[in-house]
Design an enzyme around this catalytic site. Structure first.
Site, PDB file in Angstrom:
ATOM      1  CB  CYS A 296     -10.156 -26.431   9.221  1.00  0.00           C
ATOM      2  SG  CYS A 296      -8.680 -25.512   8.721  1.00  0.00           S
TER       3      CYS A 296
ATOM      4  N   GLY B 270       1.003   3.814   2.031  1.00  0.00           N
ATOM      5  CA  GLY B 270       1.299   4.455   3.309  1.00  0.00           C
ATOM      6  C   GLY B 270       0.297   5.527   3.674  1.00  0.00           C
ATOM      7  N   GLY B 271      -0.586   5.866   2.726  1.00  0.00           N
ATOM      8  CA  GLY B 271      -1.558   6.932   2.971  1.00  0.00           C
ATOM      9  C   GLY B 271      -2.446   6.670   4.175  1.00  0.00           C
ATOM     10  CG  PHE B 272      -5.420   3.329   6.262  1.00  0.00           C
ATOM     11  CD1 PHE B 272      -6.733   3.775   6.241  1.00  0.00           C
ATOM     12  CD2 PHE B 272      -5.016   2.519   7.314  1.00  0.00           C
ATOM     13  CE1 PHE B 272      -7.630   3.411   7.251  1.00  0.00           C
ATOM     14  CE2 PHE B 272      -5.897   2.150   8.320  1.00  0.00           C
ATOM     15  CZ  PHE B 272      -7.210   2.599   8.291  1.00  0.00           C
TER      16      PHE B 272
ATOM     17  CB  CYS C 208      -5.092 -25.350   8.849  1.00  0.00           C
ATOM     18  SG  CYS C 208      -5.573 -25.292  10.593  1.00  0.00           S
TER      19      CYS C 208
ATOM     20  CG  HIS D 224      -8.015 -22.252  12.074  1.00  0.00           C
ATOM     21  ND1 HIS D 224      -8.559 -23.323  11.402  1.00  0.00           N
ATOM     22  CD2 HIS D 224      -9.057 -21.410  12.346  1.00  0.00           C
ATOM     23  CE1 HIS D 224      -9.866 -23.153  11.286  1.00  0.00           C
ATOM     24  NE2 HIS D 224     -10.189 -22.009  11.850  1.00  0.00           N
TER      25      HIS D 224
ATOM     26  CG  ASP E 213      -0.268   0.007   2.523  1.00  0.00           C
ATOM     27  OD1 ASP E 213       0.955   0.236   2.556  1.00  0.00           O
ATOM     28  OD2 ASP E 213      -0.934  -0.197   3.543  1.00  0.00           O
TER      29      ASP E 213
ATOM     30  N   GLY F  29     -11.226   3.618   1.376  1.00  0.00           N
ATOM     31  CA  GLY F  29     -12.119   4.383   2.229  1.00  0.00           C
ATOM     32  C   GLY F  29     -13.390   3.679   2.635  1.00  0.00           C
TER      33      GLY F  29
ATOM     34  CG  ASP G 295      -5.653  -5.411   2.348  1.00  0.00           C
ATOM     35  OD1 ASP G 295      -5.177  -5.066   3.449  1.00  0.00           O
ATOM     36  OD2 ASP G 295      -6.302  -4.629   1.628  1.00  0.00           O
TER      37      ASP G 295
ATOM     38  CB  CYS H 272      -7.835 -28.086  12.090  1.00  0.00           C
ATOM     39  SG  CYS H 272      -8.522 -26.483  12.581  1.00  0.00           S
TER      40      CYS H 272
ATOM     41  CD  GLN I 142     -10.190   7.046  -0.619  1.00  0.00           C
ATOM     42  OE1 GLN I 142     -11.230   7.009   0.057  1.00  0.00           O
ATOM     43  NE2 GLN I 142      -9.111   6.350  -0.265  1.00  0.00           N
TER      44      GLN I 142
END
Length: 374
Positions: free
Chosen positions: A306, A96-98, A308, A337, A94, A218, A268, A311, A191
């Site tokens: 699951c 870095g704005g957020f 994984c 998990h 990203d 946003g 994400d 599990c 935005q």
């Protein structure tokens, strides 16, 4: 030629959701895709090999945090982020704005850029669109993001309008500053807060500039779910069919399903790692707070459905014991998990699109997980 290319494979006849593949200099990944977040060049608690075991096709890392520590120069000297963290699959960073807008104190936003103080030591810094691109060029990620102004929620109309127009001007400057187009692709960010006409304005302005991919920023910042879905419904149709569509910061199971239905390709969120560290896991039957006393003698896996590592090998009782004893393995297993659960969910979404039954899958999944069917 752009470094990143989107291939549309199929559309779901029931919903219009897209099955696709994104091709990058470090390999391809299938979409819709969830990207685990490796804020500081690591997905908390997971090694690169373990991320491959849970079938992570791409991860996200954070420009602001890496700029603060260890610094862009060290990562550039290491040969870029892939070499620095020993991850040979795609990376998205990203801008870095957020973080500049949410973490740092004493922000001063001007047309040139943002002056802010570090959340680590209070030192003063300045990031402009050109600097944000330069840092991401040094990081060497496959997908880089334009530097945008992030509006809070709620936000008044006039502020949201001025903010999105600044984001457009900054996007043009980002595109102008980005020269490494054969190795890194720059995505523009739409935005407009929760105002339909502003979302439409931003979508038109950002797509007019022209990028190899587009993100919706946003959202998932505190607004009700129905407002987020409305913003997607008015924005996504204006995004090019032949480019990836990325919904930033979204990762709860219901949002992943609903976002996919509305044509999103990439997501994400820190959710799976963050709640995992607090002893909460997502299962096929809903959320489970495994550190609760109710599981002290429960010798079944966290999620019987699951596959994984956690599990397959350990019980709720054992993992609860580890968490209560503050053993590192406990939070590693819950994190492992949760990430696998979301990546498996995306695989099921892709399969449902292939079979033209994503709405049926949504209803089955919501019913099992405990979400309200609306």
């Amino acid at each position: 030629m752009d470094a990143v290319r989107y291939e549309l494979i199929k559309k779901c006849k029931q919903t219009g959701a897209r099955l696709g593949r994104v091709h990058t200099p470090h390999g391809s990944f299938d979409t819709p895709a969830f990207m685990p977040v490796g804020t500081q060049a690591t997905v908390k608690g997971m090694s690169p090999d373990e991320l491959k075991q849970v079938e992570a096709g791409i991860i996200l890392s954070n420009t602001y945090h890496l700029y603060m520590r260890p610094g862009r120069e060290i990562i550039r000297e290491a040969g870029g982020l892939h070499r620095f963290m020993n991850w040979d699959r795609p990376i998205l960073t990203d801008s870095g704005g957020f973080q500049v807008f949410s973490l740092s104190d004493l922000r001063d936003i001007k047309e040139e850029g943002v002056t802010f103080r570090s959340h680590i030591d209070g030192s003063k810094h300045f990031i402009s669109p050109e600097i944000a691109i330069g840092i991401q060029n040094d990081l060497g990620s496959d997908i880089i993001m334009a530097f945008d102004e992030c509006t809070p929620y709620p936000c008044d109309y006039d502020y949201a309008k001025k903010s999105l127009e600044r984001t457009t001007r900054w996007a043009k400057r980002c595109k102008e500053a980005h020269k490494n187009t054969e190795k890194q692709s720059l995505f523009g960010i739409i935005q407009g807060s929760t105002y339909k006409d502003l979302r439409i304005q931003s979508a038109r302005e950002i797509t007019d500039i022209g990028f190899p991919g587009y993100a919706i920023g946003g959202l998932s910042v505190g607004e009700p779910a129905h407002e987020m879905y409305e913003m997607l419904e008015c924005t996504v149709p204006l995004m090019p069919e032949d480019k990836p569509r990325y919904l930033m910061g979204v990762g709860s199971p219901d949002y992943l399903v609903e976002g996919s239905i509305r044509g999103i390709d990439m997501f994400d969120c820190v959710l799976p790692t963050r709640i995992g560290r607090n002893g909460t896991v997502m299962t096929s039957r809903g959320k489970l707070i495994v550190r609760d006393a109710a599981y002290a003698r429960d010798f079944s896996p966290m999620d019987p459905e699951c596959d994984c590592y956690a599990c397959r090998n350990f019980s709720r009782a054992y993992i609860r014991h580890l968490l209560k004893a503050n053993e590192v393995l406990g939070i590693r297993l819950t994190t492992w998990h949760n990430i696998r659960f979301l990546l498996n969910l995306m695989k099921k979404i892709r399969q449902a699109i292939m079979e033209d039954r994503l709405m049926d899958f949504r209803n089955e999944f919501f019913n099992a997980y405990g979400y309200e069917l609306s």
